[in-house]
Design a protein around this motif. Structure first.
Motif, PDB file in Angstrom:
ATOM      1  N   ALA A  10      63.421  77.271  34.503  1.00 39.71           N
ATOM      2  CA  ALA A  10      62.298  77.954  33.647  1.00 39.71           C
ATOM      3  C   ALA A  10      61.541  77.140  32.608  1.00 39.71           C
ATOM      4  O   ALA A  10      60.345  77.188  32.386  1.00 39.71           O
ATOM      5  CB  ALA A  10      63.033  79.161  33.216  1.00 39.71           C
ATOM      6  N   VAL A  11      62.459  76.338  31.616  1.00 41.73           N
ATOM      7  CA  VAL A  11      62.054  75.548  30.478  1.00 41.73           C
ATOM      8  C   VAL A  11      61.897  74.109  31.027  1.00 41.73           C
ATOM      9  O   VAL A  11      61.506  73.296  30.000  1.00 41.73           O
ATOM     10  CB  VAL A  11      63.059  75.689  29.491  1.00 41.73           C
ATOM     11  CG1 VAL A  11      63.279  76.920  28.912  1.00 41.73           C
ATOM     12  CG2 VAL A  11      64.389  75.017  29.641  1.00 41.73           C
ATOM     13  N   ARG A  12      61.764  74.082  32.411  1.00 43.40           N
ATOM     14  CA  ARG A  12      61.398  72.602  33.090  1.00 43.40           C
ATOM     15  C   ARG A  12      62.181  71.403  32.480  1.00 43.40           C
ATOM     16  O   ARG A  12      61.690  70.370  32.490  1.00 43.40           O
ATOM     17  CB  ARG A  12      59.788  72.233  32.368  1.00 43.40           C
ATOM     18  CG  ARG A  12      58.984  73.317  32.917  1.00 43.40           C
ATOM     19  CD  ARG A  12      57.491  72.908  32.469  1.00 43.40           C
ATOM     20  NE  ARG A  12      56.648  74.031  33.058  1.00 43.40           N
ATOM     21  CZ  ARG A  12      56.196  73.395  34.235  1.00 43.40           C
ATOM     22  NH1 ARG A  12      56.292  72.444  34.647  1.00 43.40           N
ATOM     23  NH2 ARG A  12      55.182  74.381  34.747  1.00 43.40           N
ATOM     24  N   ILE A  13      63.505  71.663  32.335  1.00 45.33           N
ATOM     25  CA  ILE A  13      64.550  70.645  32.410  1.00 45.33           C
ATOM     26  C   ILE A  13      64.773  69.982  33.683  1.00 45.33           C
ATOM     27  O   ILE A  13      64.716  68.769  34.018  1.00 45.33           O
ATOM     28  CB  ILE A  13      65.645  71.103  31.527  1.00 45.33           C
ATOM     29  CG1 ILE A  13      65.711  71.534  30.172  1.00 45.33           C
ATOM     30  CG2 ILE A  13      67.166  69.991  31.767  1.00 45.33           C
ATOM     31  CD1 ILE A  13      66.795  72.147  29.693  1.00 45.33           C
ATOM     32  N   PHE A  14      64.544  70.926  34.878  1.00 48.05           N
ATOM     33  CA  PHE A  14      64.822  70.274  36.109  1.00 48.05           C
ATOM     34  C   PHE A  14      63.426  70.961  36.817  1.00 48.05           C
ATOM     35  O   PHE A  14      62.906  71.820  36.698  1.00 48.05           O
ATOM     36  CB  PHE A  14      65.936  70.935  37.041  1.00 48.05           C
ATOM     37  CG  PHE A  14      67.074  70.262  36.434  1.00 48.05           C
ATOM     38  CD1 PHE A  14      67.424  69.096  37.134  1.00 48.05           C
ATOM     39  CD2 PHE A  14      67.875  70.609  35.492  1.00 48.05           C
ATOM     40  CE1 PHE A  14      68.615  68.260  36.561  1.00 48.05           C
ATOM     41  CE2 PHE A  14      69.079  69.967  35.117  1.00 48.05           C
ATOM     42  CZ  PHE A  14      69.390  68.995  35.471  1.00 48.05           C
ATOM     43  N   LYS A  15      62.886  70.058  37.875  1.00 50.38           N
ATOM     44  CA  LYS A  15      61.747  70.195  38.625  1.00 50.38           C
ATOM     45  C   LYS A  15      61.897  71.712  39.502  1.00 50.38           C
ATOM     46  O   LYS A  15      60.949  72.225  39.585  1.00 50.38           O
ATOM     47  CB  LYS A  15      61.343  69.126  39.401  1.00 50.38           C
ATOM     48  CG  LYS A  15      59.983  69.234  39.933  1.00 50.38           C
ATOM     49  CD  LYS A  15      59.762  67.875  40.537  1.00 50.38           C
ATOM     50  CE  LYS A  15      58.235  67.972  41.155  1.00 50.38           C
ATOM     51  NZ  LYS A  15      57.649  66.875  41.557  1.00 50.38           N
ATOM     52  N   THR A  16      63.253  71.786  40.118  1.00 53.41           N
ATOM     53  CA  THR A  16      63.301  72.925  40.830  1.00 53.41           C
ATOM     54  C   THR A  16      64.827  73.630  40.446  1.00 53.41           C
ATOM     55  O   THR A  16      65.552  72.813  39.812  1.00 53.41           O
ATOM     56  CB  THR A  16      63.541  72.509  42.271  1.00 53.41           C
ATOM     57  OG1 THR A  16      64.697  71.652  42.687  1.00 53.41           O
ATOM     58  CG2 THR A  16      62.337  71.824  42.764  1.00 53.41           C
ATOM     59  N   GLY A  35      54.868  77.240  31.455  1.00 51.49           N
ATOM     60  CA  GLY A  35      53.983  76.082  31.225  1.00 51.49           C
ATOM     61  C   GLY A  35      54.847  75.043  30.158  1.00 51.49           C
ATOM     62  O   GLY A  35      55.367  75.719  29.350  1.00 51.49           O
ATOM     63  N   ALA A  36      54.499  73.917  30.166  1.00 53.55           N
ATOM     64  CA  ALA A  36      55.080  73.047  29.156  1.00 53.55           C
ATOM     65  C   ALA A  36      54.869  73.448  27.605  1.00 53.55           C
ATOM     66  O   ALA A  36      55.931  73.130  26.852  1.00 53.55           O
ATOM     67  CB  ALA A  36      54.819  71.420  29.497  1.00 53.55           C
ATOM     68  N   LYS A  37      53.526  74.039  27.442  1.00 51.94           N
ATOM     69  CA  LYS A  37      53.524  74.102  26.044  1.00 51.94           C
ATOM     70  C   LYS A  37      54.210  75.282  25.578  1.00 51.94           C
ATOM     71  O   LYS A  37      54.826  75.426  24.447  1.00 51.94           O
ATOM     72  CB  LYS A  37      51.914  74.476  25.991  1.00 51.94           C
ATOM     73  CG  LYS A  37      51.237  73.218  26.041  1.00 51.94           C
ATOM     74  CD  LYS A  37      49.760  73.509  25.834  1.00 51.94           C
ATOM     75  CE  LYS A  37      48.860  72.205  26.152  1.00 51.94           C
ATOM     76  NZ  LYS A  37      47.437  72.596  26.068  1.00 51.94           N
ATOM     77  N   LEU A  38      54.665  76.314  26.545  1.00 55.49           N
ATOM     78  CA  LEU A  38      55.071  77.599  26.188  1.00 55.49           C
ATOM     79  C   LEU A  38      56.833  77.241  26.078  1.00 55.49           C
ATOM     80  O   LEU A  38      57.686  77.711  25.411  1.00 55.49           O
ATOM     81  CB  LEU A  38      55.017  78.656  27.046  1.00 55.49           C
ATOM     82  CG  LEU A  38      53.291  79.225  26.983  1.00 55.49           C
ATOM     83  CD1 LEU A  38      53.445  80.255  28.114  1.00 55.49           C
ATOM     84  CD2 LEU A  38      53.341  79.646  25.658  1.00 55.49           C
ATOM     85  N   ALA A  39      57.221  76.416  27.009  1.00 56.15           N
ATOM     86  CA  ALA A  39      58.659  75.931  27.133  1.00 56.15           C
ATOM     87  C   ALA A  39      59.107  75.362  25.800  1.00 56.15           C
ATOM     88  O   ALA A  39      60.503  75.537  25.432  1.00 56.15           O
ATOM     89  CB  ALA A  39      58.745  74.917  28.393  1.00 56.15           C
ATOM     90  N   VAL A  40      58.362  75.070  25.023  1.00 56.35           N
ATOM     91  CA  VAL A  40      58.925  74.350  23.769  1.00 56.35           C
ATOM     92  C   VAL A  40      59.558  75.435  22.806  1.00 56.35           C
ATOM     93  O   VAL A  40      60.414  74.904  21.963  1.00 56.35           O
ATOM     94  CB  VAL A  40      57.538  73.692  23.038  1.00 56.35           C
ATOM     95  CG1 VAL A  40      58.007  73.041  21.563  1.00 56.35           C
ATOM     96  CG2 VAL A  40      57.261  72.490  23.934  1.00 56.35           C
TER      97      VAL A  40
END
Length: 124
Positions: A13-19, A73-78
């Motif tokens: 969910a926080v985009r550390i991994f792609k899947t 999105g990457a902006k929210l994952a921060v």
């Protein structure tokens, strides 16, 4: 926001991994630890957990600041994760990128035999 969420789902969910399956596989292979203990993908995380992910050649560290099971999105994952990787690990990453391969101009093609010999001579 959720109160409890699996670590593989959160890392996806926080985009550390792609899947999510890549996140679960990393957990199964022992590349993800919390407090130095390898964990299973089903482990539930809490706020302020420090997660370490081995990504050769370094180990990245993340601090859980909020919990969500929905990919964002990457902006929210921060807002949900803080990268607290040690500076020496980041320096090691930069060093491997600089010295890890030969840079060639785009479109020049493969090196010729002569080019290869010159590259090998420079490496020595």
């Amino acid at each position: 926001m959720d109160n409890k969420v699996r670590i593989d789902k959160w890392m996806w969910a926080v985009r550390i991994f792609k899947t999510r399956s890549m996140a679960a596989e990393a957990c199964k292979k022992g590349k993800v630890t919390i407090g130095g203990v390898t964990i299973k993908p089903s482990r539930e995380i809490k706020i302020n957990d420090q997660i370490e992910v081995k990504v050769p050649p370094i180990t990245r560290s993340y601090l859980v600041t909020a919990i969500s099971s929905k990919r964002m999105g990457a902006k929210l994952a921060v807002d949900f994760v803080k990268d607290v990787t040690a500076q020496d690990q980041l320096d090691l990453l930069v060093a491997t990128k600089v010295y890890g391969f030969e840079a060639r101009d785009r479109g020049t093609g493969r090196p010729t035999k002569l080019d290869r010999r010159l590259i090998d001579k420079l490496k020595e």
